[in-house]
Design a protein around this motif. Structure first.
Motif, PDB file in Angstrom:
ATOM      1  N   ILE A   1       0.792  -1.182  -0.230  1.00 31.79           N
ATOM      2  CA  ILE A   1      -0.135   0.101   0.078  1.00 31.79           C
ATOM      3  C   ILE A   1       0.703   1.383  -0.163  1.00 31.79           C
ATOM      4  O   ILE A   1       1.708   1.376   0.930  1.00 31.79           O
ATOM      5  CB  ILE A   1      -0.895  -0.121   1.329  1.00 31.79           C
ATOM      6  CG1 ILE A   1      -1.744  -1.344   1.389  1.00 31.79           C
ATOM      7  CG2 ILE A   1      -1.664   1.440   1.144  1.00 31.79           C
ATOM      8  CD1 ILE A   1      -2.783  -1.278   2.498  1.00 31.79           C
ATOM      9  N   ARG A   2       0.773   1.982  -1.003  1.00 31.49           N
ATOM     10  CA  ARG A   2       1.756   3.116  -1.114  1.00 31.49           C
ATOM     11  C   ARG A   2       1.124   4.483  -1.443  1.00 31.49           C
ATOM     12  O   ARG A   2       0.522   4.991  -2.129  1.00 31.49           O
ATOM     13  CB  ARG A   2       2.550   2.777  -2.478  1.00 31.49           C
ATOM     14  CG  ARG A   2       3.139   1.543  -2.735  1.00 31.49           C
ATOM     15  CD  ARG A   2       4.494   1.567  -1.988  1.00 31.49           C
ATOM     16  NE  ARG A   2       5.397   2.488  -2.346  1.00 31.49           N
ATOM     17  CZ  ARG A   2       6.193   2.324  -3.653  1.00 31.49           C
ATOM     18  NH1 ARG A   2       6.020   1.345  -4.198  1.00 31.49           N
ATOM     19  NH2 ARG A   2       7.024   3.097  -3.963  1.00 31.49           N
ATOM     20  N   PRO A   3       1.011   5.218  -0.064  1.00 32.25           N
ATOM     21  CA  PRO A   3       0.627   6.840  -0.166  1.00 32.25           C
ATOM     22  C   PRO A   3       1.525   7.588  -0.872  1.00 32.25           C
ATOM     23  O   PRO A   3       2.615   7.152  -1.179  1.00 32.25           O
ATOM     24  CB  PRO A   3       0.729   7.025   1.526  1.00 32.25           C
ATOM     25  CG  PRO A   3       0.897   5.854   2.150  1.00 32.25           C
ATOM     26  CD  PRO A   3       1.568   4.745   1.054  1.00 32.25           C
ATOM     27  N   PHE A   4       0.768   8.523  -1.478  1.00 32.55           N
ATOM     28  CA  PHE A   4       1.678   9.318  -2.182  1.00 32.55           C
ATOM     29  C   PHE A   4       1.026  10.909  -2.360  1.00 32.55           C
ATOM     30  O   PHE A   4      -0.226  10.971  -1.699  1.00 32.55           O
ATOM     31  CB  PHE A   4       1.392   9.115  -3.719  1.00 32.55           C
ATOM     32  CG  PHE A   4       0.265   9.416  -4.343  1.00 32.55           C
ATOM     33  CD1 PHE A   4      -0.175  10.613  -5.131  1.00 32.55           C
ATOM     34  CD2 PHE A   4      -0.796   8.102  -4.511  1.00 32.55           C
ATOM     35  CE1 PHE A   4      -1.349  10.779  -5.497  1.00 32.55           C
ATOM     36  CE2 PHE A   4      -2.111   8.586  -5.045  1.00 32.55           C
ATOM     37  CZ  PHE A   4      -2.268   9.906  -5.675  1.00 32.55           C
ATOM     38  N   ILE A   5       1.755  11.836  -2.534  1.00 32.53           N
ATOM     39  CA  ILE A   5       1.712  13.452  -2.637  1.00 32.53           C
ATOM     40  C   ILE A   5       2.047  13.647  -4.098  1.00 32.53           C
ATOM     41  O   ILE A   5       2.777  13.019  -4.627  1.00 32.53           O
ATOM     42  CB  ILE A   5       2.072  14.026  -1.722  1.00 32.53           C
ATOM     43  CG1 ILE A   5       3.632  14.093  -1.760  1.00 32.53           C
ATOM     44  CG2 ILE A   5       1.311  13.850  -0.366  1.00 32.53           C
ATOM     45  CD1 ILE A   5       4.436  14.956  -0.821  1.00 32.53           C
ATOM     46  N   GLY A   6       1.391  14.354  -4.732  1.00 30.63           N
ATOM     47  CA  GLY A   6       1.649  14.902  -6.159  1.00 30.63           C
ATOM     48  C   GLY A   6       1.093  16.168  -6.597  1.00 30.63           C
ATOM     49  O   GLY A   6       0.522  17.029  -5.803  1.00 30.63           O
ATOM     50  N   VAL A   7       1.434  16.516  -7.996  1.00 30.77           N
ATOM     51  CA  VAL A   7       1.016  17.641  -8.518  1.00 30.77           C
ATOM     52  C   VAL A   7       0.887  17.409 -10.185  1.00 30.77           C
ATOM     53  O   VAL A   7       1.070  16.355 -10.415  1.00 30.77           O
ATOM     54  CB  VAL A   7       2.414  18.734  -8.490  1.00 30.77           C
ATOM     55  CG1 VAL A   7       2.672  19.229  -7.125  1.00 30.77           C
ATOM     56  CG2 VAL A   7       3.384  18.205  -9.222  1.00 30.77           C
ATOM     57  N   LEU A   8      -0.039  18.570 -10.505  1.00 28.79           N
ATOM     58  CA  LEU A   8      -0.502  18.288 -11.870  1.00 28.79           C
ATOM     59  C   LEU A   8      -0.369  19.618 -12.597  1.00 28.79           C
ATOM     60  O   LEU A   8      -0.640  20.712 -11.740  1.00 28.79           O
ATOM     61  CB  LEU A   8      -1.777  17.675 -11.949  1.00 28.79           C
ATOM     62  CG  LEU A   8      -2.990  18.355 -11.405  1.00 28.79           C
ATOM     63  CD1 LEU A   8      -3.880  19.430 -12.145  1.00 28.79           C
ATOM     64  CD2 LEU A   8      -3.844  17.140 -10.668  1.00 28.79           C
ATOM     65  N   VAL A   9      -0.167  19.508 -13.740  1.00 31.40           N
ATOM     66  CA  VAL A   9      -0.229  21.187 -14.470  1.00 31.40           C
ATOM     67  C   VAL A   9      -0.695  20.768 -15.784  1.00 31.40           C
ATOM     68  O   VAL A   9      -0.193  19.976 -16.626  1.00 31.40           O
ATOM     69  CB  VAL A   9       1.292  21.665 -14.394  1.00 31.40           C
ATOM     70  CG1 VAL A   9       2.407  20.932 -14.953  1.00 31.40           C
ATOM     71  CG2 VAL A   9       1.168  22.906 -15.119  1.00 31.40           C
ATOM     72  N   GLY A  10      -1.260  21.813 -16.380  1.00 30.73           N
ATOM     73  CA  GLY A  10      -1.693  21.466 -17.652  1.00 30.73           C
ATOM     74  C   GLY A  10      -2.855  22.371 -18.159  1.00 30.73           C
ATOM     75  O   GLY A  10      -2.740  23.786 -17.821  1.00 30.73           O
ATOM     76  N   GLY A  11      -3.894  22.085 -18.789  1.00 23.30           N
ATOM     77  CA  GLY A  11      -4.839  22.954 -19.424  1.00 23.30           C
ATOM     78  C   GLY A  11      -6.507  22.448 -19.284  1.00 23.30           C
ATOM     79  O   GLY A  11      -6.455  21.135 -19.137  1.00 23.30           O
TER      80      GLY A  11
END
Length: 263
Positions: A148-158
Motif C-alpha cells: 500500500i503506497r501513499p503518495f503526494i503529487g502535483v499536476l499542471v496542464g490545461g
C-alpha cells in the motif's frame, strides 16, 4: 555386530568432519527462518515494478468551488452542483519513489436550481450543464515501499471548458421573458495538488484512491440579463463565473503494459 556398529559410527564422524553435514542446528534454524523474511522484503520492495509503464483510469465525483468570489458575486458553486469525473492516464515508474505521467479527463456538472436557477424554472423550460476536458502532466512522490503506497503529487496542464445554458419561456410568458441560449467554449490553464494511495492487486495491477484540488485561474465573465414578469432581472453569468476550480475524489485501476522490466 559390534564391529559393524563401530564402522558405521566411524563413517558418520568422518562425514561430519569433512563438511558434508557442516551446518549446525542454529545455522539451520536461522537459514530456515531467513528465507520467508527475505521473500517478504523482496515483495515489499518491488510492490511497484521500476521501469514499468502503467496505463488505466479512474472515475469519481467533482465538487464545484467558489474560489475567488465573495459577497453577492456569482460563484461557480452557485450555479453548478456536484458532478462526475473520469480520467484515462499513464504513469512511468522511474524508481520506487517517483512516478511521472499524463492524463486526459472529462468532467460534467448539472445546474444548481436551488440556488440560482429556481426562479427561471417557474417561467419556462431550463437546462444547463458545465463541462471540462482536462489534459495534464502529473508527478507523484510515493511514501514507503509497502504494497500500500501513499503518495503526494502535483499536476499542471490545461482545460477546454464548455458551458451550455438553454432557457425557453412558456407560452404564458412569451414576450415577457427573453429566451436565452448560449454555448461557450474556453481554453484555460490549470494546475493542482493531489494525494492518495496505490494498492497492489497483482504482479502488474494497481488500484488507487485519489483526491485532488484542481485550480482554474480567474477568467473574464460575460453576463446575460433575462427580464422577469415582476420587472426584476435574472443575471446569467457566462463562462466560468470567475473560475471552475473543484475538488474531486476518484478510484481507479492501472495495469502494467510491459511484461519484462527491472525490479
Amino acid at each position: 555386530m559390534t564391529k559393524i556398529k563401530n564402522t558405521a559410527l566411524a563413517l558418520l564422524a568422518l562425514s561430519f568432519s569433512s563438511g558434508s553435514f557442516a551446518m549446525s542446528l542454529p545455522e539451520l534454524e536461522t537459514s530456515t527462518l531467513r528465507s520467508p523474511m527475505a521473500l517478504m522484503a523482496h515483495r515489499q520492495n518491488t510492490s511497484f515494478l521500476v521501469g514499468q509503464l502503467y496505463a488505466g483510469g479512474h472515475i469519481g465525483f467533482a465538487v464545484p468551488l467558489g474560489l475567488g468570489r465573495g459577497g453577492d458575486e456569482l460563484a461557480f458553486n452557485d450555479v453548478a452542483k456536484t458532478g462526475f469525473v473520469v480520467y484515462a492516464d499513464v504513469m512511468k515508474q522511474l524508481n520506487q519513489a517517483i512516478g511521472l505521467g499524463g492524463e486526459v479527463g472529462y468532467r460534467r456538472y448539472g445546474y444548481n436550481d436551488k440556488k440560482t436557477w429556481g426562479s427561471l424554472t417557474r417561467y419556462g423550460s431550463f437546462d444547463a450543464n458545465y463541462q471540462a476536458v482536462d489534459f495534464n502532466l502529473t508527478g507523484r512522490v510515493f511514501l514507503g515501499r509497502q504494497s500500500i503506497r501513499p503518495f503526494i503529487g502535483v499536476l499542471v496542464g490545461g482545460e477546454v471548458i464548455i458551458n451550455d445554458v438553454d432557457f425557453a419561456p412558456s407560452k404564458q410568458y412569451a414576450g415577457a421573458i427573453n429566451a436565452t441560449q448560449y454555448k461557450t467554449t474556453n481554453l484555460s490553464s490549470a494546475f493542482g495538488v493531489m494525494a492518495g494511495a496505490y494498492f497492489k492487486a497483482g504482479r502488474r495491477t494497481l488500484l488507487s484512491v485519489q483526491a485532488r484540488l484542481n485550480i482554474v485561474p480567474q477568467l473574464k465573465d460575460g453576463v446575460i440579463e433575462v427580464s422577469q414578469p415582476n420587472g426584476d432581472l435574472q443575471y446569467i453569468a457566462q463562462n466560468q463565473h470567475g473560475n471552475q476550480s473543484n475538488i474531486s475524489v476518484t478510484v481507479g485501476m492501472h495495469i502494467g503494459t510491459q511484461k519484462n522490466n527491472k525490479h
